[in-house]
Design a protein around this motif. Structure first.
Motif, short mmCIF file in Angstrom:
data_model
loop_
_atom_site.label_atom_id
_atom_site.label_comp_id
_atom_site.label_asym_id
_atom_site.label_seq_id
_atom_site.Cartn_x
_atom_site.Cartn_y
_atom_site.Cartn_z
N VAL A 15 0.74 -1.15 0.02
CA VAL A 15 0.19 0.07 -0.12
C VAL A 15 0.87 1.42 -0.03
N ALA A 16 1.89 1.21 0.75
CA ALA A 16 2.82 2.47 1.05
C ALA A 16 3.68 2.68 -0.50
N ASP A 17 3.75 1.69 -1.12
CA ASP A 17 4.55 1.66 -2.43
C ASP A 17 3.66 2.16 -3.66
N GLN A 18 2.27 1.59 -3.31
CA GLN A 18 1.22 2.14 -4.29
C GLN A 18 0.88 3.63 -4.11
N ILE A 19 0.91 4.14 -2.87
CA ILE A 19 0.69 5.58 -2.70
C ILE A 19 1.88 6.07 -3.01
N ASP A 49 -3.06 0.80 10.96
CA ASP A 49 -4.73 0.77 10.78
C ASP A 49 -4.85 1.84 9.74
N TYR A 50 -3.88 2.25 8.72
CA TYR A 50 -4.13 2.98 7.53
C TYR A 50 -4.65 4.18 7.58
N ALA A 51 -4.61 4.66 8.87
CA ALA A 51 -5.28 6.05 9.20
C ALA A 51 -4.08 7.34 8.69
N ARG A 79 -4.94 13.45 -1.33
CA ARG A 79 -5.84 12.39 -0.59
C ARG A 79 -7.31 11.80 -1.45
N ALA A 80 -7.86 12.99 -2.09
CA ALA A 80 -9.24 12.66 -2.84
C ALA A 80 -8.53 11.76 -4.14
N GLY A 81 -7.51 12.51 -4.72
CA GLY A 81 -6.90 11.69 -5.92
C GLY A 81 -6.55 10.27 -5.40
N HIS A 87 -7.71 0.88 -4.20
CA HIS A 87 -8.90 0.22 -3.93
C HIS A 87 -8.72 -0.29 -2.41
N ILE A 88 -8.55 0.54 -1.60
CA ILE A 88 -8.66 0.20 -0.16
C ILE A 88 -9.70 0.80 0.61
N HIS A 89 -9.82 0.28 1.62
CA HIS A 89 -11.40 0.99 2.53
C HIS A 89 -11.13 2.25 3.14
N THR A 90 -9.60 2.49 3.59
CA THR A 90 -9.41 3.54 4.26
C THR A 90 -8.11 4.22 3.63
N VAL A 91 -8.53 5.18 3.08
CA VAL A 91 -6.95 6.07 2.67
C VAL A 91 -6.48 7.09 3.62
N PRO A 92 -5.31 6.74 4.08
CA PRO A 92 -4.70 7.51 4.90
C PRO A 92 -4.71 9.05 4.60
N THR A 93 -4.70 9.76 5.90
CA THR A 93 -4.50 11.04 5.93
C THR A 93 -3.03 11.36 5.64
N LEU A 94 -2.47 12.32 4.78
CA LEU A 94 -0.96 12.46 4.26
C LEU A 94 -0.47 13.47 5.21
N HIS A 95 0.76 13.38 5.60
CA HIS A 95 1.70 14.24 6.30
C HIS A 95 2.91 14.24 5.48
N PHE A 96 3.16 15.47 5.16
CA PHE A 96 4.40 15.53 3.87
C PHE A 96 5.49 16.10 5.19
N LEU A 97 6.74 15.46 5.26
CA LEU A 97 8.15 15.68 5.67
C LEU A 97 9.16 15.92 4.84
N PHE A 98 9.85 16.89 4.91
CA PHE A 98 11.05 17.19 4.08
C PHE A 98 12.06 16.29 4.53
N ASP A 99 12.69 15.31 3.52
CA ASP A 99 13.68 14.37 3.80
C ASP A 99 15.11 14.98 3.37
N GLN A 100 15.88 15.23 4.51
CA GLN A 100 17.25 15.79 4.57
C GLN A 100 18.57 14.73 4.30
N THR A 101 17.98 13.60 4.14
CA THR A 101 19.06 12.48 3.89
C THR A 101 20.11 12.90 2.69
N THR A 102 19.46 13.27 1.71
CA THR A 102 20.49 13.61 0.42
C THR A 102 21.45 14.68 0.95
N GLU A 103 20.91 15.87 1.30
CA GLU A 103 21.78 16.96 1.98
C GLU A 103 22.90 16.45 2.85
#
Length: 123
Positions: A15-19, A49-51, A79-81, A87-103
């Motif tokens: 699911v995470a990969d598809q998201i 819980d996919y929340a 999230r609406a997109g 095709h899952i029952h619960t689409v999770p609420t999205l929280h975006f975080l900047f990833d500083q790993t490459t820097e």
């Protein structure tokens, strides 16, 4: 107590990969926010819980703080997109975080290069 193993133990990873794939496409094609530049989705972590889903991204150019704000404000739209695509029952609420790993990796490489250069000068 006998613990019954789930029939799909890797489901949350799938699911995470598809998201991740769907968000990459949605951001590139449908998001028109000028604060959001060339974004690369690095990883998605979904709660059991996919929340909720933490979406880690990197940025080619632009201000990471403004981009994070833009993505988090567009989270409902994205999230609406996802709801239309997944095709899952619960689409999770999205929280975006900047990833500083490459820097951080680039900074480490620069430090190592300086250390090697100073050692070469000493020899």
């Amino acid at each position: 107590m006998v613990r019954i193993k789930s029939k799909t133990p890797n489901r949350s990873f799938k699911v995470a990969d598809q998201i991740q794939r769907d968000l990459t496409e949605l951001i590139a094609r449908e998001l028109k926010d000028p604060r959001v530049g060339m974004v690369t989705i690095q990883a998605v972590e979904v709660t059991p819980d996919y929340a909720h889903a933490k979406v880690f991204f990197s940025l080619l150019t632009g201000d990471p703080k403004a981009c994070t704000e833009g993505l988090n404000q567009a989270a409902g739209f994205l999230r609406a997109g996802l709801f239309k695509r997944l095709h899952i029952h619960t689409v999770p609420t999205l929280h975006f975080l900047f990833d500083q790993t490459t820097e951080k990796a680039a900074d480490m490489n620069a430090l190592i290069a300086r250390a090697v250069a100073s050692r070469a000068k000493e020899d």
